[in-house]
Design an enzyme around this catalytic site. Structure first.
Site, short mmCIF file in Angstrom:
data_model
loop_
_atom_site.label_atom_id
_atom_site.label_comp_id
_atom_site.label_asym_id
_atom_site.label_seq_id
_atom_site.Cartn_x
_atom_site.Cartn_y
_atom_site.Cartn_z
CE LYS A 163 33.84 36.80 29.28
NZ LYS A 163 35.03 37.52 29.80
N GLY A 206 27.71 49.73 37.41
CA GLY A 206 29.06 49.19 37.26
C GLY A 206 29.89 50.03 36.30
CG ASP A 239 34.50 48.84 36.47
OD1 ASP A 239 33.31 48.61 36.16
OD2 ASP A 239 35.44 48.13 36.06
#
Length: 328
Positions: free
Chosen positions: A57, A212, A214
């Site tokens: 990140k 998860g 998605d």
């Protein structure tokens, strides 16, 4: 005839790499004969757990923050994150001589919150299952005149994240497949942009926790699909919908999504610790789990894997990888 310019290009990633020189670490690429034998291929692990703040990140956060005007830096930065982007923005702000306010879920790992505060950021908490972190951050930004740097939904963030894949491919040369964790989709978008830009025939595979999925559902539907906020040990991937910009890239460039169960993530973390001698957080272990379980499908002889981070404290690591079952 209209032409849509992609939000991130290979040149954008190369530009980000120049900006990050001397600031971000060029992380190691690890090999393991044991892993190669188990998988039946040559595996190259890009270890972003050795990046500053312990995760990829920092690349995107610094690339975006470093492009702000002096006036914007003077007012400060806002961000929202479950942990790794929070630390990344906090450190980027400190490096650039400004301040950061971070919206974090109240159940974020304590070690990630402590590290974020340690870099000098102000923390504002919310309930991830009932609150809207984007709305909270935008309200704070409007009130205080801050610039929001989102964790993935930003061209400069995506370009910065893609530098991890760029470094990997510079070191390994052509690979047949690249496995990358998928949360909001920024790392995947940047990585796929690089991989397909350099080697059009490479197979790009994203990996999500089963709870998860998605992005997998969205790719199958051809549109962004929202799911209930998932309960998974992979807290960095506990999102309910892909980003709009990231999905616009990933729907074009991602070939497949593999899903892994929490128990398989635990086993991958344990394997990394015992056989590779590295500490990997749950979200960072998902592509390794997909390899070890065969959930990534039939793969070519040379495979790249991005290990996205290693931010897990000792107690949590022992809970997940020891005799305990871990929190879900």
């Amino acid at each position: 005839m209209t032409t849509t310019t992609p939000p991130v290009t290979l040149d954008d990633v190369r530009d980000a790499a120049e900006r990050l020189k001397g600031v971000a670490h060029r992380t190691p690429v690890l090999r393991s004969r044991t892993l190669d034998e188990l998988v039946g291929a040559e595996v190259f692990l890009k270890c972003e757990n050795f990046q500053r703040v312990g995760a990829f990140k920092f690349r995107g956060a610094y690339n975006a923050a470093s492009r702000l005007t002096p006036e914007q830096l003077g007012r400060g930065i806002a961000a929202y994150s479950s942990g790794n982007h929070a630390q990344a923005v906090a450190l980027a702000a400190r490096e650039l001589g400004t301040t950061a306010v971070i919206v974090m879920p109240e159940d974020a790992p304590p070690s990630k919150r402590a590290a974020t505060e340690g870099y000098g950021a102000e923390i504002v908490t919310y309930d991830r299952y009932t609150g809207d972190r984007v709305a909270i951050a935008e309200a704070l930004a409007a009130e205080r005149g801050l610039t929001v740097i989102p964790p993935y939904e930003h061209p400069h963030v995506m370009a910065g994240q893609g530098t991890a894949a760029l470094e990997l491919l510079e070191e390994t040369g052509e690979l047949g497949a690249l496995l990358t964790p998928v949360g909001g989709g920024g790392l995947m978008a940047g990585s796929a942009t690089v991989a397909k830009g350099l080697y059009p025939d490479i197979r790009t595979i994203g990996v999500e926790p089963e709870a998860g999925d998605d992005t997998k559902r969205s790719l199958e539907a051809g549109r962004r699909v929202s799911i209930p906020v998932p309960h998974t040990i992979a807290d960095g991937q506990a999102l309910h919908v892909p980003g709009e910009l990231t999905f616009s890239v990933n729907r074009r460039l991602v070939d497949a999504i593999a899903l892994v169960a929490d128990d398989e993530i635990r086993e991958a973390m344990r394997f990394a610790f015992e056989r590779l001698k590295i500490v990997v957080e749950p979200s960072g272990a998902t592509p390794l789990a997909a390899l070890l379980t065969g959930r990534a499908g039939v793969l070519p002889r040379r495979i790249g894997v991005i290990i996205s981070g290693g931010n897990v404290d000792a107690a949590r690591f022992a809970e997940l990888c020891g005799t305990g079952s871990g929190r879900t």
